[in-house]
Motif scaffolding. Structure first.
Motif, short mmCIF file in Angstrom:
data_model
loop_
_atom_site.label_atom_id
_atom_site.label_comp_id
_atom_site.label_asym_id
_atom_site.label_seq_id
_atom_site.Cartn_x
_atom_site.Cartn_y
_atom_site.Cartn_z
N GLN A 146 0.82 -1.22 0.00
CA GLN A 146 0.00 0.00 0.00
C GLN A 146 0.85 1.27 0.00
OE1 GLN A 146 0.52 -1.87 2.66
NE2 GLN A 146 0.72 -0.63 4.50
N TYR A 147 2.10 1.17 -0.44
CA TYR A 147 2.99 2.32 -0.43
C TYR A 147 3.08 2.93 -1.83
CZ TYR A 147 4.33 0.45 4.09
OH TYR A 147 4.30 -0.01 5.39
N VAL A 148 3.03 4.26 -1.89
CA VAL A 148 3.15 4.96 -3.17
C VAL A 148 4.31 5.95 -3.08
CG1 VAL A 148 0.69 4.72 -3.64
CG2 VAL A 148 1.51 6.78 -2.50
N GLY A 149 4.91 6.23 -4.22
CA GLY A 149 6.04 7.14 -4.26
C GLY A 149 7.07 6.63 -5.23
N VAL A 150 8.35 6.74 -4.88
CA VAL A 150 9.42 6.36 -5.79
C VAL A 150 10.47 5.51 -5.07
CG1 VAL A 150 9.18 8.31 -7.36
CG2 VAL A 150 10.61 8.55 -5.33
N VAL A 151 11.03 4.59 -5.81
CA VAL A 151 12.20 3.81 -5.39
C VAL A 151 13.24 3.92 -6.49
CG1 VAL A 151 13.11 1.55 -4.77
CG2 VAL A 151 10.81 2.19 -4.04
N PRO A 156 -2.71 25.78 -8.70
CA PRO A 156 -2.47 25.64 -10.15
C PRO A 156 -1.13 24.98 -10.48
CG PRO A 156 -3.35 27.81 -9.64
CD PRO A 156 -3.02 27.17 -8.34
N ALA A 157 -0.14 25.17 -9.59
CA ALA A 157 1.17 24.58 -9.85
C ALA A 157 1.14 23.06 -9.79
CB ALA A 157 2.19 25.13 -8.86
N LEU A 158 0.22 22.50 -9.01
CA LEU A 158 0.15 21.05 -8.87
C LEU A 158 -0.18 20.38 -10.20
CD1 LEU A 158 -1.77 20.72 -5.48
CD2 LEU A 158 0.70 20.69 -5.87
N VAL A 159 -1.01 21.03 -11.02
CA VAL A 159 -1.39 20.45 -12.31
C VAL A 159 -0.17 20.28 -13.20
CG1 VAL A 159 -2.83 20.75 -14.35
CG2 VAL A 159 -3.69 21.45 -12.11
N GLN A 160 0.69 21.29 -13.22
CA GLN A 160 1.90 21.21 -14.02
C GLN A 160 2.89 20.19 -13.45
OE1 GLN A 160 2.25 22.64 -17.01
NE2 GLN A 160 0.14 23.38 -16.70
N LEU A 161 3.00 20.16 -12.11
CA LEU A 161 3.92 19.22 -11.48
C LEU A 161 3.50 17.78 -11.71
CD1 LEU A 161 4.59 21.01 -8.07
CD2 LEU A 161 6.17 20.80 -9.99
N ALA A 162 2.18 17.55 -11.81
CA ALA A 162 1.68 16.19 -12.00
C ALA A 162 2.10 15.59 -13.33
CB ALA A 162 0.16 16.17 -11.87
N LYS A 163 2.56 16.41 -14.27
CA LYS A 163 3.01 15.92 -15.57
C LYS A 163 4.44 15.39 -15.50
CE LYS A 163 0.02 19.24 -17.97
NZ LYS A 163 -0.03 20.39 -18.90
N MET A 164 5.12 15.64 -14.37
CA MET A 164 6.50 15.21 -14.20
C MET A 164 6.54 13.94 -13.35
SD MET A 164 7.93 18.99 -13.13
CE MET A 164 9.46 18.28 -12.53
N PRO A 165 7.56 13.09 -13.53
CA PRO A 165 7.74 11.96 -12.61
C PRO A 165 7.87 12.46 -11.17
CG PRO A 165 9.14 11.70 -14.53
CD PRO A 165 8.56 13.08 -14.62
N LEU A 166 7.36 11.69 -10.22
CA LEU A 166 7.35 12.12 -8.83
C LEU A 166 8.74 12.44 -8.31
CD1 LEU A 166 4.70 9.80 -7.11
CD2 LEU A 166 4.57 12.27 -7.45
N LEU A 167 9.73 11.65 -8.70
CA LEU A 167 11.08 11.90 -8.21
C LEU A 167 11.55 13.29 -8.59
CD1 LEU A 167 13.58 10.93 -6.77
CD2 LEU A 167 14.36 9.87 -8.89
N GLN A 168 11.29 13.69 -9.82
CA GLN A 168 11.69 15.02 -10.26
C GLN A 168 10.90 16.10 -9.53
OE1 GLN A 168 12.25 15.78 -14.41
NE2 GLN A 168 12.75 13.65 -14.89
N VAL A 169 9.64 15.83 -9.23
CA VAL A 169 8.84 16.80 -8.47
C VAL A 169 9.46 17.03 -7.11
CG1 VAL A 169 6.60 17.22 -7.38
CG2 VAL A 169 6.70 16.22 -9.67
N PHE A 170 9.79 15.94 -6.40
CA PHE A 170 10.36 16.07 -5.05
C PHE A 170 11.69 16.80 -5.09
CE2 PHE A 170 8.05 11.84 -4.22
CZ PHE A 170 6.88 12.51 -3.91
N ILE A 171 12.55 16.40 -6.04
CA ILE A 171 13.87 17.01 -6.12
C ILE A 171 13.77 18.49 -6.49
CG2 ILE A 171 16.01 17.02 -7.47
CD1 ILE A 171 15.82 13.99 -7.59
N GLN A 172 12.95 18.78 -7.48
CA GLN A 172 12.81 20.17 -7.93
C GLN A 172 12.34 21.08 -6.81
OE1 GLN A 172 9.29 21.77 -9.98
NE2 GLN A 172 10.58 21.92 -11.81
N GLN A 173 11.30 20.66 -6.08
CA GLN A 173 10.75 21.50 -5.04
C GLN A 173 11.69 21.64 -3.84
OE1 GLN A 173 7.95 23.34 -5.47
NE2 GLN A 173 8.16 22.49 -7.53
N PRO A 192 19.64 10.38 -9.44
CA PRO A 192 19.81 10.82 -10.82
C PRO A 192 18.75 11.85 -11.18
CG PRO A 192 18.68 8.71 -10.77
CD PRO A 192 19.04 9.03 -9.35
N HIS A 193 19.14 12.90 -11.82
CA HIS A 193 18.18 13.91 -12.24
C HIS A 193 18.73 14.67 -13.44
CE1 HIS A 193 20.34 14.81 -8.45
NE2 HIS A 193 20.84 15.79 -9.15
#
Length: 442
Positions: free
Chosen positions: A73-78, A124-141, A216-217
């Motif tokens: 039941q875990y979501v996110g990135v490995v 509104p920023a969430l909509v754009q961030l959702a188009k990116m892989p989660l790992l890149q979202v976390f790293i970018q922010q 990696p990014h």
């Protein structure tokens, strides 16, 4: 860029590339290198079938002679040391939603929690961030928040320093001077204050940057990581982050650190190197959807409560049995609702997809019913309502109440099955809004 990015959902079965299995509903192919790294983590050489699970995120299984991994039941990135990144999305995506919709739903859930750094992001920023892989979202922010702190200016403070120098600075320490410099009168053992950036806030951010640098990014992020590390090269990495976090007190002088520290805490606490093959470890940032769903329901339910009502979480005031007058097996419902200090309803959140319009069609698990029965007997002595809360689906969009618990003293306890809307973040048809079933207090 990421070496290879693989998508899957909760409770799917993962198998390696090149095996006899083929893609099907509930089966997902992942690169052989990533599969080996996850499946054989901690496995002794020569042991045919592992006896221990690699970690709580996956379950080792076998389909015939083929080893497979089942997500939980875990979501996110490995992200493995092999460079491959596995992104696990909520299981509601199995209903035909694309990856960006599932990321957006997850980001909205994280955004709704006040103790998460996502709270500072505009909707509104969430909509754009959702188009990116989660790992890149976390790293970018995370990098963006740390860069904003550096641009604003790193906090500095006076720190007392003792040193033996060829010049006198500050206050001469007589005893140390006699001990160390009795034959070297050209030096002075003194104590003085230095204006330095070596404080808890900066050590925490420096540690977060070190962890982020392992992922990696894109080249743009690599440049930003190196630039941030260069600006903070004179600051040591936090060796005791828990103590440093406890020592931080935000005020008007360092309030601009708030967002960066939240991201740093997420990175340090949850980017955990706990999957690995031998000495090599994979890094991860995963969220338990059971706990996340419970937190979302609790947070949003407080906004729906009538005046005078109170919501308490994870109560442990009752126990199942007593042994030598000591309570054992404490009963801990997710949420308890009080009206004028009287418990009138208890709620338990279940991250399960249900479908049906009647109690029999929805078919709650027998274990869940026994659990709710025990909760009701312990916490609702004057009767009330027990609510099982599931995510809202097209097939389960209205509240269902077709059951009454028996054998709970001489009172009525109603069992409700309630949908929680993950688009509007509200409980649908909450029973405390219906005066006809409100418990009458003495």
């Amino acid at each position: 860029m990421l070496n290879q990015h693989v998508l899957c959902f909760e409770h799917e079965t993962l198998y390696p590339t090149g095996c006899v299995l083929k893609p099907a509903d509930g089966l997902r192919e992942i690169p052989q290198a990533l599969f080996d790294e996850l499946f054989y983590a901690g496995l002794d050489a020569g042991n045919d079938k592992p006896q221990q699970q690699p970690q709580v995120w996956f379950v080792r299984e076998w389909l015939g002679r083929q080893p497979v991994l089942k997500t939980r039941q875990y979501v996110g990135v490995v992200q493995g040391r092999c460079g491959h990144v596995l992104e696990i999305l909520p299981k509601t995506g199995k209903a035909g939603h694309d990856a960006s919709e599932m990321r957006l739903m997850l980001l909205h859930m994280l955004h709704a929690l006040p103790d998460m750094p996502f709270k500072t992001l505009p909707q509104p920023a969430l909509v754009q961030l959702a188009k990116m892989p989660l790992l890149q979202v976390f790293i970018q922010q995370a990098l963006s928040s740390i860069a904003n702190v550096i641009q604003h200016g790193l906090k500095q403070q006076y720190q007392s320093t003792q040193d033996n120098q060829p010049m006198l600075r500050g206050r001469l320490l007589i005893s140390q001077q006699v001990r160390y410099n009795h034959s070297n009168q050209a030096h002075f053992y003194s104590e003085h204050d230095e204006y330095v950036a070596n404080c808890a806030e900066n050590r925490i951010l420096r540690l977060a940057l070190t962890i982020i640098s392992r992922f990696p990014h894109a080249a743009t992020y690599q440049h930003l990581v190196h630039a941030c590390i260069q600006h903070m090269a004179h600051i040591p990495v936090s060796r005791q982050p828990e103590q440093d976090f406890k020592s931080i007190q935000l005020d008007r002088n360092n309030q601009y650190y708030a967002s960066a520290l939240q991201w740093a805490k997420l990175v340090i606490t949850d980017f955990s190197p706990s999957v690995g093959l031998g000495q090599q470890t994979a890094l991860s940032l995963l969220f338990d959807m059971n706990k996340l769903f419970e937190s979302i329901v609790a947070c949003q339910l407080k906004r729906q409560l009538p005046i005078g009502w109170q919501l308490k979480t994870q109560q442990q005031t009752a126990a199942l049995v007593q042994v030598n007058q000591q309570p054992q097996r404490k009963l801990q419902p997710d949420l308890l609702l009080f009206d004028q200090q009287q418990a009138v309803a208890l709620l338990d959140c279940k991250w399960k997809l249900k479908s049906g319009r009647t109690f029999s069609q929805l078919n709650p698990d027998e274990q869940e019913l026994y659990q709710m029965f025990a909760y009701a007997a312990a916490y609702l002595p004057k009767g009330g309502n027990v609510c099982l809360i599931y995510p809202k689906t097209p097939q389960f969009s209205r509240a269902v109440e077709q059951a009454v618990f028996h054998h709970i003293r001489d009172v009525e306890v109603h069992l409700w099955l309630l949908p929680f809307c993950l688009q509007r973040f509200e409980l649908v048809d909450a029973p405390f809004q219906w005066s006809s079933i409100t418990v009458k207090l003495d």
